[in-house]
Every structure is written in structure tokens, then in C-alpha cells.
Design a protein around this motif. Sequence first.
Motif, PDB file in Angstrom:
ATOM      1  N   UNK A 190     -52.194  46.737 140.487  1.00 14.89           N
ATOM      2  CA  UNK A 190     -52.756  45.407 140.245  1.00 14.89           C
ATOM      3  C   UNK A 190     -53.841  45.473 139.176  1.00 14.89           C
ATOM      4  N   UNK A 191     -54.011  44.374 138.477  1.00 17.44           N
ATOM      5  CA  UNK A 191     -54.948  44.337 137.363  1.00 17.44           C
ATOM      6  C   UNK A 191     -56.374  44.688 137.813  1.00 17.44           C
ATOM      7  N   UNK A 192     -56.881  44.057 138.860  1.00 12.27           N
ATOM      8  CA  UNK A 192     -58.163  44.378 139.480  1.00 12.27           C
ATOM      9  C   UNK A 192     -59.265  44.859 138.564  1.00 12.27           C
ATOM     10  N   UNK A 193     -60.058  45.817 139.070  1.00 12.90           N
ATOM     11  CA  UNK A 193     -61.251  46.276 138.355  1.00 12.90           C
ATOM     12  C   UNK A 193     -60.946  46.987 137.050  1.00 12.90           C
ATOM     13  N   UNK A 194     -59.765  47.591 136.939  1.00 19.48           N
ATOM     14  CA  UNK A 194     -59.486  48.389 135.750  1.00 19.48           C
ATOM     15  C   UNK A 194     -59.489  47.517 134.488  1.00 19.48           C
ATOM     16  N   UNK A 195     -59.165  46.235 134.650  1.00 20.30           N
ATOM     17  CA  UNK A 195     -59.150  45.331 133.489  1.00 20.30           C
ATOM     18  C   UNK A 195     -60.502  45.277 132.805  1.00 20.30           C
ATOM     19  N   UNK A 196     -61.561  45.319 133.615  1.00 20.95           N
ATOM     20  CA  UNK A 196     -62.906  45.181 133.064  1.00 20.95           C
ATOM     21  C   UNK A 196     -63.255  46.326 132.127  1.00 20.95           C
ATOM     22  N   UNK A 197     -62.622  47.482 132.317  1.00 21.93           N
ATOM     23  CA  UNK A 197     -62.999  48.632 131.487  1.00 21.93           C
ATOM     24  C   UNK A 197     -61.936  49.020 130.465  1.00 21.93           C
ATOM     25  N   UNK A 198     -60.750  48.408 130.540  1.00 18.84           N
ATOM     26  CA  UNK A 198     -59.671  48.825 129.650  1.00 18.84           C
ATOM     27  C   UNK A 198     -59.882  48.292 128.233  1.00 18.84           C
ATOM     28  N   UNK A 199     -59.506  49.082 127.240  1.00 15.77           N
ATOM     29  CA  UNK A 199     -59.469  48.598 125.860  1.00 15.77           C
ATOM     30  C   UNK A 199     -58.119  47.956 125.587  1.00 15.77           C
ATOM     31  N   UNK A 200     -57.090  48.591 126.102  1.00 19.36           N
ATOM     32  CA  UNK A 200     -55.723  48.122 125.909  1.00 19.36           C
ATOM     33  C   UNK A 200     -55.041  48.046 127.260  1.00 19.36           C
ATOM     34  N   UNK A 201     -54.142  47.071 127.398  1.00 18.95           N
ATOM     35  CA  UNK A 201     -53.388  46.918 128.633  1.00 18.95           C
ATOM     36  C   UNK A 201     -51.913  47.024 128.302  1.00 18.95           C
ATOM     37  N   UNK A 202     -51.185  47.770 129.130  1.00 18.91           N
ATOM     38  CA  UNK A 202     -49.734  47.864 128.969  1.00 18.91           C
ATOM     39  C   UNK A 202     -49.088  47.526 130.301  1.00 18.91           C
ATOM     40  N   UNK A 203     -48.054  46.689 130.269  1.00 21.87           N
ATOM     41  CA  UNK A 203     -47.326  46.325 131.485  1.00 21.87           C
ATOM     42  C   UNK A 203     -45.972  46.998 131.497  1.00 21.87           C
ATOM     43  N   UNK A 204     -45.667  47.611 132.624  1.00 22.64           N
ATOM     44  CA  UNK A 204     -44.332  48.201 132.792  1.00 22.64           C
ATOM     45  C   UNK A 204     -43.497  47.359 133.718  1.00 22.64           C
ATOM     46  N   UNK A 205     -42.220  47.312 133.406  1.00 21.66           N
ATOM     47  CA  UNK A 205     -41.263  46.669 134.281  1.00 21.66           C
ATOM     48  C   UNK A 205     -39.915  47.343 134.065  1.00 21.66           C
ATOM     49  N   UNK A 206     -39.288  47.740 135.164  1.00 19.08           N
ATOM     50  CA  UNK A 206     -37.950  48.345 135.098  1.00 19.08           C
ATOM     51  C   UNK A 206     -37.865  49.457 134.051  1.00 19.08           C
ATOM     52  N   UNK A 218     -55.385  39.408 127.494  1.00 23.61           N
ATOM     53  CA  UNK A 218     -54.819  39.293 128.839  1.00 23.61           C
ATOM     54  C   UNK A 218     -55.493  38.144 129.576  1.00 23.61           C
ATOM     55  N   UNK A 219     -54.701  37.157 129.984  1.00 24.90           N
ATOM     56  CA  UNK A 219     -55.246  36.069 130.796  1.00 24.90           C
ATOM     57  C   UNK A 219     -54.353  35.879 132.027  1.00 24.90           C
ATOM     58  N   UNK A 220     -54.700  34.914 132.848  1.00 25.90           N
ATOM     59  CA  UNK A 220     -53.983  34.725 134.108  1.00 25.90           C
ATOM     60  C   UNK A 220     -52.499  34.427 133.891  1.00 25.90           C
ATOM     61  N   UNK A 221     -52.206  33.628 132.867  1.00 26.96           N
ATOM     62  CA  UNK A 221     -50.801  33.290 132.593  1.00 26.96           C
ATOM     63  C   UNK A 221     -49.997  34.542 132.262  1.00 26.96           C
ATOM     64  N   UNK A 222     -50.597  35.372 131.407  1.00 25.46           N
ATOM     65  CA  UNK A 222     -49.906  36.593 131.002  1.00 25.46           C
ATOM     66  C   UNK A 222     -49.664  37.478 132.222  1.00 25.46           C
ATOM     67  N   UNK A 223     -50.697  37.615 133.059  1.00 22.05           N
ATOM     68  CA  UNK A 223     -50.569  38.452 134.255  1.00 22.05           C
ATOM     69  C   UNK A 223     -49.459  37.923 135.155  1.00 22.05           C
ATOM     70  N   UNK A 224     -49.463  36.623 135.383  1.00 21.54           N
ATOM     71  CA  UNK A 224     -48.450  36.031 136.255  1.00 21.54           C
ATOM     72  C   UNK A 224     -47.061  36.300 135.695  1.00 21.54           C
ATOM     73  N   UNK A 225     -46.893  36.043 134.393  1.00 20.70           N
ATOM     74  CA  UNK A 225     -45.592  36.263 133.769  1.00 20.70           C
ATOM     75  C   UNK A 225     -45.179  37.732 133.826  1.00 20.70           C
ATOM     76  N   UNK A 226     -46.160  38.624 133.633  1.00 27.14           N
ATOM     77  CA  UNK A 226     -45.849  40.052 133.637  1.00 27.14           C
ATOM     78  C   UNK A 226     -45.307  40.468 135.005  1.00 27.14           C
ATOM     79  N   UNK A 227     -45.979  40.028 136.062  1.00 28.47           N
ATOM     80  CA  UNK A 227     -45.544  40.455 137.393  1.00 28.47           C
ATOM     81  C   UNK A 227     -44.271  39.739 137.827  1.00 28.47           C
ATOM     82  N   UNK A 228     -44.059  38.523 137.315  1.00 28.80           N
ATOM     83  CA  UNK A 228     -42.830  37.799 137.667  1.00 28.80           C
ATOM     84  C   UNK A 228     -41.646  38.262 136.823  1.00 28.80           C
TER      85      UNK A 228
END
Length: 231
Positions: A190-206, A218-228
Motif C-alpha cells: 500500500x502507498x502509506x508512509x513510503x509515499x512521503x519519502x519516495x522520489x519516484x513511484x512505480x506501480x506493478x501489476x501482473x 501521484x494523487x488519489x485518482x492515480x492510486x485508485x486506478x493503479x490498484x484497480x
Amino acid sequence: PSAADALRLEGAVAGYGDTTVLRGVDLAVPAGRVVALLGANGAGKSTTCLAAAGLVPLTAGRVRIDGADVTGLPAHRRAGAGVFLAPEGRGVFPGLTVEENLALLLREDARAEVYDRLPVLAERRAIDAGALSGGEQQILALAPALVRPPRILIADEPSLGLAPLVVEEIFQIFDELRRSGVALLVVEEKAGEVLAMADTVAFMRLGRVVWSGARSEVDDDLLTNAYLGAL
Ligand code: ATP
């Protein structure tokens, strides 16, 4: 490819026996930066860590350390080249004391530095590592990297099951390592606390990185779409 990328996976394909888990992973971790690798359970985050560390072989693609192709190098030689993996589930040895765990990776002078820096471990040096709290075990697993900074630190779910204050302490250690130039790959479900310290975020799926970009994107919409799975 940027020369400042301490770690790169290029089209990494890997799995277990007949099961392909990584289906072409592209991922770059620059020196002095924190990359948060996020994604649902089973997306392939842990396998990415193991592939980077040389514990799961690639069937296609490349792994590079500071630009050099290390795809064929076994895990112990990647460790020698500066890769430090703090695996899921902490990676400490129950049945051995704190001191004995540290002695597997550190000489006496470095162990003394650990006890200086991390009094919680000094107090518990003679205790079975299996009797430590989850947070203490995670700190024990990371302690060698703190006193002998690697080139690349890979931490698989370091915050799992830990109290927020302990997570903060661990992320402070990461921040200190980043400032000393270490490249950090931090896996979290989950995005959680690590977001606060990350420079870059990468999402994995399949088994693929389906999105990566600056933390500021990274905003809430992006997070929702990434997990969905809508990215
Ligand atoms: P998790 O949060 O569960 O660790 P993850 O994103 O890290 O998820 P992986 O642990 O890399 O994902 O697992 C990806 C897939 O690989 C899963 O379907 C899992 O069942 C499978 N897998 C993981 N380890 C093994 C193994 N040793 N043998 C066979 N299949 C495995």
C-alpha cells in the motif's frame, strides 16, 4: 540509460519453474534516490527484489548495476557489487542471538558501531533474535546497511506489521542512507508512509511496471486506478 542509475532492470522476465511471474519489468533506481515499488499482492514485487539480488534467475532481459550487466552474476557476487537485500519477513535468524546475527555480516568494529547507533540492539545483543519484536527484527535486518552502506538497498515490505512510530524510525534510516548516496528500492503493498519519502513511484501489476513517475505526480485518482488495474 542514465549512468546515474545504480540499479536497472530492463525487460526482466522471470518466474518459478513453469510459472512466469515477471513479464518484462523495466525499473530504474538512481543513486541517492528512493523508489517506492507498489502494487497489489501477487503483482510480482518480491520476485522483482529477488531477481535484482540474483536469487531468482532471469529468462530474458537484463539487470545492471551502475551500467554493468550483472544478469549472469550469482547473488553473492551481486552482494559483493553492493546489493543489499532486506527480504520480506525480515531475514533474521531466530535461534541466533542479535550479536550472532550481526556477526554473520559484520566484524567486531562494525558491530560496535551498530550498538552505538542503535541502542535498542545493544540492550538486546545477547537475546535470541526470534524473541525480538517485529520492529526490532526489521532494525536488526537493516543494521548492517546502516553502518556499511551498500550501493543499492532493496527492502521488501519493511513496514509490514509495524507500529507507525517504528516505521518512522526505519524510514529515517532510509533517508539517511539516501543522503549518503545509496539507491533505495522500497517495496510496499500500500502507498502509506513510503509515499512521503519516495522520489519516484512505480506501480506493478501482473508482472509489469505499469506506471512510474515522480512522487509529485501521484494523487488519489492515480492510486485508485493503479490498484484497480485501470492504468
Ligand atoms: P506479495 O505481497 O504477496 O509478496 P508480490 O507483489 O511481492 O506480492 P510475488 O511475491 O513476487 O508478488 O509473487 C508473484 C507471484 O509469484 C504470485 O502469484 C506467487 O504465488 C508466485 N510465487 C512467489 N513465490 C513463488 C515460489 N517460490 N514458487 C512459485 N510461485 C511463487
